[in-house]
Enzyme design. Structure first.
Site, PDB file in Angstrom:
ATOM      1  N   ASP A  69       0.851  -1.190   0.000  1.00  0.00           N
ATOM      2  CA  ASP A  69       0.000   0.000   0.000  1.00  0.00           C
ATOM      3  C   ASP A  69       0.884   1.237   0.000  1.00  0.00           C
ATOM      4  O   ASP A  69       2.104   1.139   0.089  1.00  0.00           O
ATOM      5  CB  ASP A  69      -0.906   0.002   1.242  1.00  0.00           C
ATOM      6  CG  ASP A  69      -0.087  -0.036   2.512  1.00  0.00           C
ATOM      7  OD1 ASP A  69       0.289   1.054   2.997  1.00  0.00           O
ATOM      8  OD2 ASP A  69       0.200  -1.132   3.037  1.00  0.00           O
ATOM      9  N   ASP A 107       0.835   3.510   2.420  1.00  0.00           N
ATOM     10  CA  ASP A 107       0.700   4.053   3.766  1.00  0.00           C
ATOM     11  C   ASP A 107      -0.481   5.041   3.730  1.00  0.00           C
ATOM     12  O   ASP A 107      -1.522   4.701   3.167  1.00  0.00           O
ATOM     13  CB  ASP A 107       2.015   4.695   4.218  1.00  0.00           C
ATOM     14  CG  ASP A 107       2.142   4.740   5.734  1.00  0.00           C
ATOM     15  OD1 ASP A 107       1.797   3.733   6.386  1.00  0.00           O
ATOM     16  OD2 ASP A 107       2.577   5.766   6.260  1.00  0.00           O
TER      17      ASP A 107
END
Length: 287
Positions: free
Chosen positions: A210, A212
């Protein structure tokens, strides 16, 4: 003992299919029980010792991990190289979910007292060099193996090791970007420190799941999406481990193998006998 590649499996990597002549070993160490039993086997003629970092079923928080026991166990099983596989958040636009980073630096943002990061103490003091926390030879071989396995690989970069188990605040995530960091995770720093003290070569296969929470216009960290990416990354990690196993050098020519040579500062005549016994596997040849 036969030279062995130790593999620490991160989130989503709880087993390593394809091993031959498999045996399972449950150890007790001077530092308690490891995260789970070790799975020993051969991959392409290379002996491997595999350990799921969080235990099968993902039972252990990052701050609950028995780091010393895990690394002591790998050393006792003959590991000379240790590959840590880790799910991480990306702190850079160019590192997209599904990409791989082979980091070369750390920033420590951990604070938990349970995160033991040294085998020493109890009357014996050692200070190993840690300016370059990853083995350059193993990291180079790992980057090549990941690329050959079909990964988009980013070589080098700083891994921020945070305490967790919560993810970052938006302000923290933005701060780490100003520091020039590449990825963020919760586990690898202590493993790297202990591997250096145990004179093991250490490298990390950081699998981005991802962005973050720093990236505007991108959804904040969502567990269901992370798990989807982790599932795909786990298959990539298995292919990379298999490729890396066939690329290990015949002998170690790096400085990792003698990291303790000048690190122990305690007068040998004052060392407690009990501590000597505890450290026998790690530093016995220097004591």
């Amino acid at each position: 003992m036969e030279a062995t590649l130790g593999v620490i499996g991160g989130s989503g990597l709880y087993e390593l299919p394809g091993l031959e002549r498999v045996e399972r070993v449950r150890l007790e160490t001077p530092f308690g029980a490891p995260s789970d039993e070790y799975v020993i086997g051969y991959l392409g003629g290379v002996r491997l010792a595999f350990l799921p970092r969080h235990g099968r079923g993902h039972r252990l928080l990052p701050s609950e991990l028995p780091f010393r026991a895990n690394l002591w166990g790998l050393k006792s099983l003959g590991a000379e190289w240790v590959l840590a596989v880790s799910a991480v958040g990306s702190l850079r636009e160019e590192i997209a979910p599904g990409h791989v980073v082979v980091p070369d630096q750390f920033i420590d943002r951990t604070r938990g007292r349970t995160r033991e990061s040294t085998f020493f103490g109890e009357g014996v003091v050692a200070h190993v060099q840690f300016a370059d926390p990853f083995c350059p030879a193993l990291s180079a071989a790992l980057a090549g193996a990941a690329a050959a396995s079909g990964a988009t690989v980013h070589t080098g970069g700083t891994y921020v090791c945070m305490e967790g188990p919560q993810f970052s605040t938006r302000a923290e995530s933005q701060l780490y970007r100003t520091w020039g960091a590449a990825v963020i995770g919760m586990t690898n720093l202590q493993e790297a420190k202990l591997a250096r003290e145990a004179e093991l070569c250490f490298a990390t296969l950081a699998l981005a799941t991802d962005y973050d929470c720093w990236r505007s216009g991108h959804a904040d960290v969502q567990i269901d999406e992370i798990l989807r990416v982790i599932a795909a990354n786990a298959d990539l990690a298995r292919r990379t481990v298999a490729t890396l196993a066939g690329r290990l050098p015949d002998r170690r020519g790096c400085r990792c193998a003698e990291a303790l040579r000048d690190a122990i500062v305690t007068d040998r005549t004052t060392m407690p006998e009990a501590t000597r016994r505890t450290l026998a596997l790690i530093a016995g040849k220097y004591l």
